[in-house]
Design an enzyme around this catalytic site. Structure first.
Site, PDB file in Angstrom:
ATOM      1  N   HIS A 144      45.661  33.826  46.994  1.00  0.00           N
ATOM      2  CA  HIS A 144      45.566  34.541  45.838  1.00  0.00           C
ATOM      3  C   HIS A 144      46.626  33.552  44.885  1.00  0.00           C
ATOM      4  CE1 HIS A 144      45.834  37.707  42.642  1.00  0.00           C
ATOM      5  NE2 HIS A 144      45.088  36.820  42.383  1.00  0.00           N
ATOM      6  N   CYS A 149      50.748  42.187  47.261  1.00  0.00           N
ATOM      7  CA  CYS A 149      50.807  41.936  45.783  1.00  0.00           C
ATOM      8  C   CYS A 149      49.753  42.343  44.936  1.00  0.00           C
ATOM      9  CB  CYS A 149      50.975  40.556  45.722  1.00  0.00           C
ATOM     10  SG  CYS A 149      52.545  39.870  46.111  1.00  0.00           S
ATOM     11  N   HIS A 150      48.512  41.807  45.439  1.00  0.00           N
ATOM     12  CA  HIS A 150      47.405  42.311  44.440  1.00  0.00           C
ATOM     13  C   HIS A 150      46.051  42.540  45.222  1.00  0.00           C
ATOM     14  CE1 HIS A 150      49.605  39.106  42.516  1.00  0.00           C
ATOM     15  NE2 HIS A 150      49.675  39.864  41.576  1.00  0.00           N
ATOM     16  N   GLY A 151      46.476  43.144  46.761  1.00  0.00           N
ATOM     17  CA  GLY A 151      45.401  44.106  47.452  1.00  0.00           C
ATOM     18  C   GLY A 151      44.214  42.895  47.932  1.00  0.00           C
TER      19      GLY A 151
END
Lengths: 263, 416, 169
Positions: free
Chosen positions: C114, C133-135
């Site tokens: 990502h 960080c963003h799953g």
């Protein structure tokens, strides 16, 4: 205008050799060897580089470091050009400290091509202590760090004399060498006939070994010399052509204004 | 740069160009100053060095920024980071050699430019400020070059820095305090190296600013020319800068680059000193400390004076006198072409400067010092005695009435 | 004068300008190439890793080219789980066998596809890796299963130089 131009050239002539006469002292003039790497077309004699590396490895490296070289440099183009496998084998002869490992301890491992040349002493104090107070200089840049470096180095290696003049005061740790400023040097004569066994059929005379190791150290100080000269020629040829084009462009442009043409 | 004494000939061609011209007339300024600018048609080879110097400054800035990406300004690491540049960085050797030799080329060009100004009286009214701004550029160049020379942290770097910063210790009362302030310590060391790096990065951009002032001032008064006469008929005596001088200067710039390339590729270390390939060692001073060649005349003057403070004052005086020059020269005539006596004294002065340069490279002993003293006295006499007196004694040669006339007579003689 | 007025179309001007342009472009190249990885960086581009101390179910993280590389000694269950996933369930379909050289060893760059955070091991909904960080959730083969990451964790070039040693790079 012409006087102006002459003065300008004179000025250049004045400006250039100003450093050449520094630090010569009263030593005899240096020999002028016909080095393979001299002149605008010069390149390093590949075999001399390999033999010279052997001399460094088996003789000089006992006291002198080569700290700015990595083993990988030995295979790069323009140098001794050993194969990568040969370089790996050369590096593996040396031990370097690495770490810390997962327990926080430093450990020894064989050197890899990416490692720096292993120095004979851990620091300059240790080097001095082992050499009667004299510090063996690092050789990475020695050819650039002396005026007329290659000839100087060759002269230094070949100008040892057995019997100093009787009135010369010298201590036990000093040696008589005519090429050294002051004629006294702490380094014992490093090269003796056949101290190194050359793998090609070159006789390992002091003269040959001195030439070879000097060639090697000249490369060590200027590893990109061959590339530099090659690009240099391309640049010069390019600039000459461009200058020609611009000369005629100027001529054409100023035609009919005759007084302003380039002189 | 809009206060030129000629009207703008810029005509925006597109709607966008018109839109921009109303809001930020940068294209107009560039066109007026570097394209249509009326330039005397009789400029010779020596007038090209302004252009050459611009090229030098750009080369130094570009290569310098690139070198700063790989250099480490730390006394433990500086020397080996330079070797990293020379050995490992792609084309690092080329960029560093261009930068190092570039400083020599820059000074070579600036000296020719300065002596051209001296020969043709380019410092006289109305160009006094143009000249003085130029002297400021020269001083900034010397400061920049000196600090740059310290960065490789070789023996000459270190000892050059020590010697030059110690000059300030001659200042009465506060000298020692100033020197340790300059050093950031009790000797040249890591803090010194760090601040020199910061300043060496900053000063070139200051130079760019002052160069813009220099060009601005030049474009107010217009170029001088070999006759020293003012332009009277713009249409007959001048040509637009572009393409006439861009192409002609381009030719000379390429010739200059040939010399530059010769040094970079075939003798990259000739103008440097071998001792700077030895890492700085605060315990061992090299046998001869010599500055780079372009500072040698001033070094000779410094050493010619037997007193410490006196030497420093005289050395800076040798530079400061250049600022007074426009008022020391009493002659009304600009060009040495029409000043038979000044012309001879000009060449003597040039030889004196070269002689001082040569003496600066010699050991400070015996006859060399005596010679340096004589030449130093002459150097100042040139400015304070000879130049003021010549204006009254000299009988100028007959001069053409105008640039146009000199151009015509030259064309005629060439046709014969 | 006017009849002789040079035009820009004249050959000599075009040739000069073109030739000067070529030179300027050539001179720019060293200034660009200078920012590419230098010889000392390239010399570190490949490293060898000893696998023998890594027990089944353990993993190590090593640094290669400035990034973390996960070397995981997978358990039988993990291998089975990785092999049994239908490719249709995957956002970036790739069979497990294409991601390994030997089933028990999974070697991949530990940098979330990502935005480059380092995922945490043995976390997330699929027993693999989870990027905090963003799953983003990765499975036991390092394939993206859920979250914003667009593709599977990258496999570096590596080879077995002996039974228990690999060379990455």
């Amino acid at each position: 205008m012409r006087i102006f131009a002459v003065t300008f050239i004179l000025a250049l002539a004045f400006a250039l050799p100003t450093h050449a006469n520094a630090a010569t002292g009263d030593t005899p003039p240096l020999p002028s060897i016909d080095w393979s790497f001299e002149g605008p077309f010069g390149s390093f004699d590949r075999d001399a580089l390999r033999r010279g590396f052997k001399v460094y490895q088996e003789v000089c490296s006992a006291c002198h470091s080569l700290q700015f070289l990595h083993y990988r440099n030995l295979s790069q183009t323009g140098g001794p050009e050993f194969t990568e496998a040969e370089v790996k084998a050369i590096a593996a002869n040396y031990t370097v400290q690495d770490g810390p490992d997962e327990f926080g301890d430093m450990f020894d491992r064989p050197a890899l091509p990416r490692d720096r040349f292993v120095s004979p002493f851990p620091n300059s104090q240790a080097a001095r202590a082992a050499n009667g107070g004299a510090l063996p200089p690092d050789l990475s840049l020695i050819v650039n760090a002396r005026p007329n470096g290659a000839n100087y180095l060759y002269a230094l290696l070949t100008s040892y004399e057995e019997t100093p003049p009787p009135d010369l005061e010298m201590s036990d740790t000093q040696h008589y060498n005519l090429a050294m400023p002051g004629a006294l040097i702490a380094m014992a004569p490093p090269l003796l006939e056949d101290i190194v066994e050359y793998s090609d059929n070159t006789p390992a005379t002091v003269d040959n070994m001195s030439r070879d190791v000097t060639t090697f150290l000249a490369w060590a100080a200027n590893p990109h010399m061959e590339q530099r000269k090659r690009i240099g020629f391309q640049v010069m040829i390019y600039l000459v052509i461009l200058a020609g084009l611009l000369y005629f462009a100027t001529k054409k442009l100023w035609r009919g204004r005759k007084w302003q043409q380039p002189e | 740069m809009s206060e030129n004494n000629h009207s703008s000939s810029y005509t925006p061609r597109s709607a966008l160009a018109k839109w921009i011209d109303k809001r930020l007339p940068l294209p107009r300024a560039l066109h007026d100053n570097f394209s249509s600018f009326p330039t005397p048609a009789n400029l010779n080879f020596w007038w090209t060095f302004g252009g050459i110097l611009t090229v030098c400054l750009l080369i130094q800035i570009v290569t310098g920024i690139v070198l700063a990406m790989h250099y480490t300004p730390n006394s433990e690491l500086a020397f080996s980071s330079v070797q990293h540049i020379m050995r490992d960085v792609n084309y690092g050797w080329l960029i560093r050699y261009v930068h190092a030799n570039g400083s020599s080329m820059f000074f070579l060009a600036v000296y020719i430019h300065i002596f051209r100004g001296l020969y043709y009286g380019s410092y006289k009214a109305p160009r006094e400020l143009l000249w003085m701004v130029g002297v400021v550029i020269y001083l900034l160049m010397m400061a920049t070059a000196f600090m740059g020379y310290v960065l490789p942290w070789g023996q000459m770097s270190f000892w050059g820095a020590t010697v030059i910063t110690n000059l300030f210790s001659s200042i009465p009362l506060v000298g020692d305090a100033i020197v340790s302030w300059l050093w950031g310590g009790f000797a040249v060391g890591n803090p010194t190296l760090n601040r020199f790096f910061a300043l060496h990065y900053l000063l070139p951009f200051v130079i760019v600013g002052v160069v813009l002032l220099h060009v601005w001032s030049l474009h107010v008064s217009g170029n001088g020319n070999p006759t020293g006469l003012d332009v009277k008929k713009v249409d007959k005596e001048t040509v637009p800068f572009h393409p006439y001088y861009t192409v002609k200067d381009g030719f000379v710039i390429v010739m200059f680059l040939l010399l530059f390339a010769y040094f970079v590729f075939f003798h990259p270390n000739l103008l440097g000193h071998p001792d700077n390939y030895i890492e700085a060692n605060p315990l061992v001073t090299p046998a001869h400390i010599v500055p780079e060649w372009y500072l040698l005349p001033f070094y000779a003057i410094l050493r010619a004076v037997p007193s410490k403070l006196g030497g420093v004052i005289v050395m800076f005086g040798a530079l400061g006198v250049l600022l007074l020059l426009p008022w020391l020269d009493t002659s009304k005539i600009r060009s040495a072409k029409f000043r038979p006596l000044y012309r001879q004294f000009f060449f003597i002065f040039l030889l004196v400067c070269l002689g001082l340069g040569w003496l600066g490279a010699q050991p400070a002993e015996g006859g060399y010092v005596i010679a340096a003293r004589l030449l130093t006295v002459y150097y100042f006499a040139h400015f304070f005695v000879i130049l003021p007196a010549l204006g009254y004694i000299e009988k100028p040669k007959p001069m053409p009435a105008s640039i146009e006339e000199s151009l015509e007579s030259k064309t005629k003689t060439e046709k014969l | 004068m006017s009849s002789e007025q040079p035009t820009r179309r004249d050959f000599i001007y075009v040739a000069s300008a073109a030739f000067a342009g070529v030179g300027a472009a050539a001179a720019a190249w060293p200034l660009i190439d200078e920012m590419n990885p230098d010889a000392s960086v390239l010399a570190l581009a490949s490293i060898e890793v000893d696998l023998s101390p890594i027990d089944t179910g353990q993993s190590i993280t090593i640094q290669w080219r400035g990034k973390p590389v996960f070397v995981r000694h997978r358990t039988r269950e993990e291998i089975a789980e990785a092999e049994s996933v239908p490719l249709d369930d995957l956002p970036d379909p790739q069979p497990d066998e294409d991601r390994i050289q030997r089933p028990e060893w999974l070697v991949m760059i530990g940098s979330c596809t990502h935005l480059g955070c380092v995922p945490l091991g043995q976390k997330g909904d699929f027993d693999g890796w989870f990027c905090p960080c963003h799953g983003s959730h990765y499975d036991t083969s390092g394939r993206i299963r859920k979250g914003p990451a667009p593709s599977n964790l990258e496999i570096p070039p590596y080879q077995f130089v002996s039974e228990n040693r690999i060379r990455i790079g």
